[in-house]
Design a protein around this motif. Structure first.
Motif, mmCIF file in Angstrom:
data_model
loop_
_atom_site.group_PDB
_atom_site.id
_atom_site.type_symbol
_atom_site.label_atom_id
_atom_site.label_comp_id
_atom_site.label_asym_id
_atom_site.label_seq_id
_atom_site.Cartn_x
_atom_site.Cartn_y
_atom_site.Cartn_z
ATOM 1 N N TYR A 47 0.849 -1.115 0.326
ATOM 2 C CA TYR A 47 -0.286 0.140 0.680
ATOM 3 C C TYR A 47 1.098 1.271 -0.048
ATOM 4 N N LYS A 48 0.260 2.386 -0.936
ATOM 5 C CA LYS A 48 1.340 3.368 -0.970
ATOM 6 C C LYS A 48 1.255 4.393 0.740
ATOM 7 N N ALA A 49 2.754 4.732 0.871
ATOM 8 C CA ALA A 49 2.829 5.096 1.954
ATOM 9 C C ALA A 49 4.367 5.710 2.295
ATOM 10 N N ASP A 50 4.612 6.749 3.214
ATOM 11 C CA ASP A 50 6.150 6.872 2.884
ATOM 12 C C ASP A 50 6.789 6.433 4.260
ATOM 13 N N LEU A 51 6.179 5.205 4.733
ATOM 14 C CA LEU A 51 6.398 4.548 5.739
ATOM 15 C C LEU A 51 7.974 2.878 5.354
ATOM 16 N N HIS A 52 8.073 2.544 5.980
ATOM 17 C CA HIS A 52 9.053 0.882 5.661
ATOM 18 C C HIS A 52 9.191 0.241 6.684
ATOM 19 N N ALA A 53 9.227 -0.891 6.623
ATOM 20 C CA ALA A 53 9.859 -2.125 8.154
ATOM 21 C C ALA A 53 11.228 -2.191 7.461
ATOM 22 N N GLN A 54 11.398 -2.035 8.932
ATOM 23 C CA GLN A 54 13.180 -2.530 9.628
ATOM 24 C C GLN A 54 12.948 -2.960 10.665
ATOM 25 N N ALA A 55 13.628 -4.350 10.738
ATOM 26 C CA ALA A 55 13.594 -5.088 11.262
ATOM 27 C C ALA A 55 13.978 -4.640 13.289
ATOM 28 N N SER A 56 15.300 -4.194 12.843
ATOM 29 C CA SER A 56 15.769 -3.346 13.237
ATOM 30 C C SER A 56 15.412 -2.231 14.554
ATOM 31 N N LYS A 57 14.315 -1.571 13.685
ATOM 32 C CA LYS A 57 12.754 -0.862 14.578
ATOM 33 C C LYS A 57 11.910 -1.133 15.218
ATOM 34 N N GLY A 58 11.579 -3.057 15.211
ATOM 35 C CA GLY A 58 10.893 -3.662 15.943
ATOM 36 C C GLY A 58 9.419 -4.628 14.841
ATOM 37 N N SER A 59 9.762 -4.235 13.353
ATOM 38 C CA SER A 59 8.638 -4.631 12.278
ATOM 39 C C SER A 59 8.995 -5.954 12.028
ATOM 40 N N ALA A 60 8.281 -6.415 11.952
ATOM 41 C CA ALA A 60 8.654 -8.660 11.675
ATOM 42 C C ALA A 60 9.493 -8.626 9.783
ATOM 43 N N LEU A 61 10.408 -9.581 10.231
ATOM 44 C CA LEU A 61 11.416 -9.556 9.068
ATOM 45 C C LEU A 61 10.267 -10.721 7.789
ATOM 46 N N VAL A 62 10.198 -10.790 6.860
ATOM 47 C CA VAL A 62 9.685 -11.372 5.843
ATOM 48 C C VAL A 62 11.004 -11.796 5.216
ATOM 49 N N VAL A 63 10.853 -13.305 5.137
ATOM 50 C CA VAL A 63 12.163 -14.348 4.795
ATOM 51 C C VAL A 63 11.509 -15.522 3.543
ATOM 52 N N ILE A 64 12.161 -15.179 2.389
ATOM 53 C CA ILE A 64 12.334 -15.913 1.523
ATOM 54 C C ILE A 64 12.790 -16.830 1.284
ATOM 55 N N TYR A 65 12.480 -17.881 1.065
ATOM 56 C CA TYR A 65 13.432 -19.128 0.749
ATOM 57 C C TYR A 65 14.246 -18.996 -0.826
ATOM 58 N N SER A 66 15.096 -19.309 -0.974
ATOM 59 C CA SER A 66 15.840 -19.982 -2.108
ATOM 60 C C SER A 66 16.623 -20.719 -2.129
ATOM 61 N N THR A 67 16.527 -21.306 -3.748
ATOM 62 C CA THR A 67 17.805 -22.895 -3.379
ATOM 63 C C THR A 67 19.306 -22.882 -3.343
ATOM 64 N N HIS A 68 19.127 -21.118 -4.277
ATOM 65 C CA HIS A 68 20.430 -21.388 -5.209
ATOM 66 C C HIS A 68 20.959 -19.409 -3.732
ATOM 67 N N LEU A 69 21.237 -19.409 -2.897
ATOM 68 C CA LEU A 69 21.582 -17.897 -1.951
ATOM 69 C C LEU A 69 22.187 -16.878 -3.188
ATOM 70 N N GLU A 70 23.436 -17.374 -3.372
ATOM 71 C CA GLU A 70 24.017 -16.465 -4.188
ATOM 72 C C GLU A 70 23.553 -15.591 -5.220
ATOM 73 N N LYS A 71 22.605 -17.078 -6.845
ATOM 74 C CA LYS A 71 22.053 -16.223 -7.235
ATOM 75 C C LYS A 71 21.304 -15.403 -6.797
ATOM 76 N N THR A 72 21.010 -15.559 -6.334
ATOM 77 C CA THR A 72 19.149 -14.369 -5.474
ATOM 78 C C THR A 72 19.829 -12.953 -5.102
ATOM 79 N N GLN A 73 21.198 -13.405 -4.517
ATOM 80 C CA GLN A 73 21.689 -11.697 -3.857
ATOM 81 C C GLN A 73 22.151 -10.921 -5.407
#
Length: 116
Positions: free
Chosen positions: A51-77
């Motif tokens: 949703y459009k907003a001037d906010l953002h999620a940062q785990a260091s500020k208490g936000s939940a962290l969305v974690v995505i799975y990859s079978t090829h970590l370096e390629k995804t990075q």
């Protein structure tokens, strides 16, 4: 559908166009627009939207962290960096796998992990 399971996630986005392009390019997510201020995503493992907003999620500020799975970590990075994402935490080992954190174009922090 199971009772009481996480079904949907929503994140803020300063720039819906850039955020959508990033997740389409890197992760091949599909988007459906619901007006100028909301874009839902699918093909991600869990449905959600931005949703459009001037906010953002940062785990260091208490936000939940969305974690995505990859079978090829370096390629995804590499794909994250090529699409304009910023690596905020380099690849590190943890019990059960490895992961890195990144910041997408609207400023949200997410992570990618792999068992390898």
């Amino acid at each position: 559908m199971s009772h009481h399971h996480i079904n949907y996630i929503e994140l803020a986005a300063r720039d819906l166009v850039a955020t959508e392009a990033f997740f389409t390019q890197v992760f091949n997510w599909q988007f459906t627009h619901y007006g100028p201020d909301y874009s839902a995503f699918s093909d991600s493992g869990l449905a959600g939207g931005f949703y459009k907003a001037d906010l953002h999620a940062q785990a260091s500020k208490g936000s939940a962290l969305v974690v995505i799975y990859s079978t090829h970590l370096e390629k995804t990075q590499a794909a994250v960096e090529q699409a304009g994402g910023k690596i905020s935490t380099a690849i590190f080992d943890f019990p059960g796998g490895r992961r890195f954190h990144f910041i997408e174009p609207s400023g949200n922090e997410l992570a990618v992990w792999s068992q390898q």
